[in-house]
Design an enzyme around this catalytic site. Structure first.
Site, PDB file in Angstrom:
ATOM      1  CE  LYS A  83      10.797  -5.005   2.784  1.00  0.00           C
ATOM      2  NZ  LYS A  83      11.827  -3.958   2.792  1.00  0.00           N
TER       3      LYS A  83
HETATM    4  O1  G3P Z   1      12.596  -0.965   3.550  1.00  0.00           O
HETATM    5  C1  G3P Z   1      11.431  -0.282   3.274  1.00  0.00           C
HETATM    6  C2  G3P Z   1      11.344   1.101   3.837  1.00  0.00           C
HETATM    7  O2  G3P Z   1      11.857   1.151   5.120  1.00  0.00           O
HETATM    8  C3  G3P Z   1      11.776   2.185   2.901  1.00  0.00           C
HETATM    9  O3  G3P Z   1      11.966   3.430   3.532  1.00  0.00           O
HETATM   10  O4  G3P Z   1      12.787   5.757   3.538  1.00  0.00           O
HETATM   11  O5  G3P Z   1      12.624   4.516   1.361  1.00  0.00           O
HETATM   12  O6  G3P Z   1      10.576   5.269   2.542  1.00  0.00           O
HETATM   13  P1  G3P Z   1      11.993   4.810   2.700  1.00  0.00           P
END
Ligand code: G3P
Length: 219
Positions: A83
């Site tokens: 990533k």
């Molecule tokens: O893995 C990246 C993403 O899905 C993060 O989600 O909920 O932290 O905005 P969030």
């Protein structure tokens, strides 16, 4: 449509796998920190459980150091995807990774042009963060629609991972749009099953069966 589980928790991954809802896993530094475990140990364990791509995030911001991390991460297991953040040095690193055959998931994507440059660099996956856009009163799913259209216009092979998913409706919309993948937190994944009429209907069936006082026996 593929479902990835957005977690570094191995118990959640095992449960999602048992449901047939774990085509891959995405992690990020926040999710790994939540587990309080050794990074390599947890990533290797996840890779051994999952028959699919597992995203592990590079944590430097210069192309050469990102590439060095990408080489190291991708040596840990054959299903690792690195990533990489959507910054100029990150895109340089994505290009270098593509030349070396290292799979990449470009993260922190918030605009269609960012997604376009990631695809041009040879990203394997792009991760638009829909929930974080919703949080600032932008239509997160509109970004997914734009990216899918742009990728289709030019035949890019980069797969779209709908990320920062906050509720089942994000996933329904992603599926309606034909997004390749949604990466879903475990608590949201568990909600996929829920419907009050299912619960009411099952309760009634079981109560009626009870009245019969019979068993299903092996013959
Ligand atoms: O893995 C990246 C993403 O899905 C993060 O989600 O909920 O932290 O905005 P969030």
């Amino acid at each position: 449509m593929k479902f990835f589980v957005d977690t570094a928790n191995v118990e959640q991954i095992r449960q999602a796998k048992a449901w047939g809802l774990c085509d891959g896993v995405t992690t990020n530094p926040t999710l790994v920190a939540r587990e309080g475990r050794d990074f390599r140990e947890v990533i290797e364990e996840i890779c051994s459980i999952v028959d699919g791509p597992v995203s592990a995030e590079a944590v430097t911001t210069e192309a050469d150091s990102i590439l060095a991390e990408a080489r190291e991460l991708s040596s840990w297991a054959p299903n690792i995807v690195v990533k990489i953040p959507l910054i100029p040095e990150g895109i340089k690193a994505v290009r270098m990774c593509a030349q070396e055959g290292i799979k990449t998931n470009v993260t922190l994507c918030f605009s269609p042009l960012q997604a376009l440059i990631a695809a041009k660099a040879g990203a394997s996956y792009i991760s638009p963060f829909v929930g974080r856009l919703d949080d600032i009163s932008h239509q997160g799913m509109e970004l997914v629609h734009q990216i899918l259209q742009i990728y289709q216009n030019y035949g890019f092979q980069t797969e779209v991972i709908v990320a920062s998913v906050r509720n089942p409706l994000h996933v329904v919309e992603a599926a309606m749009m034909g997004a390749h993948i949604a990466t879903v937190p475990f608590d949201v994944l568990a909600k996929f099953f829920n419907h009050p009429l299912t619960d009411v209907g099952l309760k009634r069936f079981l109560a009626d069966w009870e009245k019969l006082q019979q068993e299903i026996k092996s013959s």
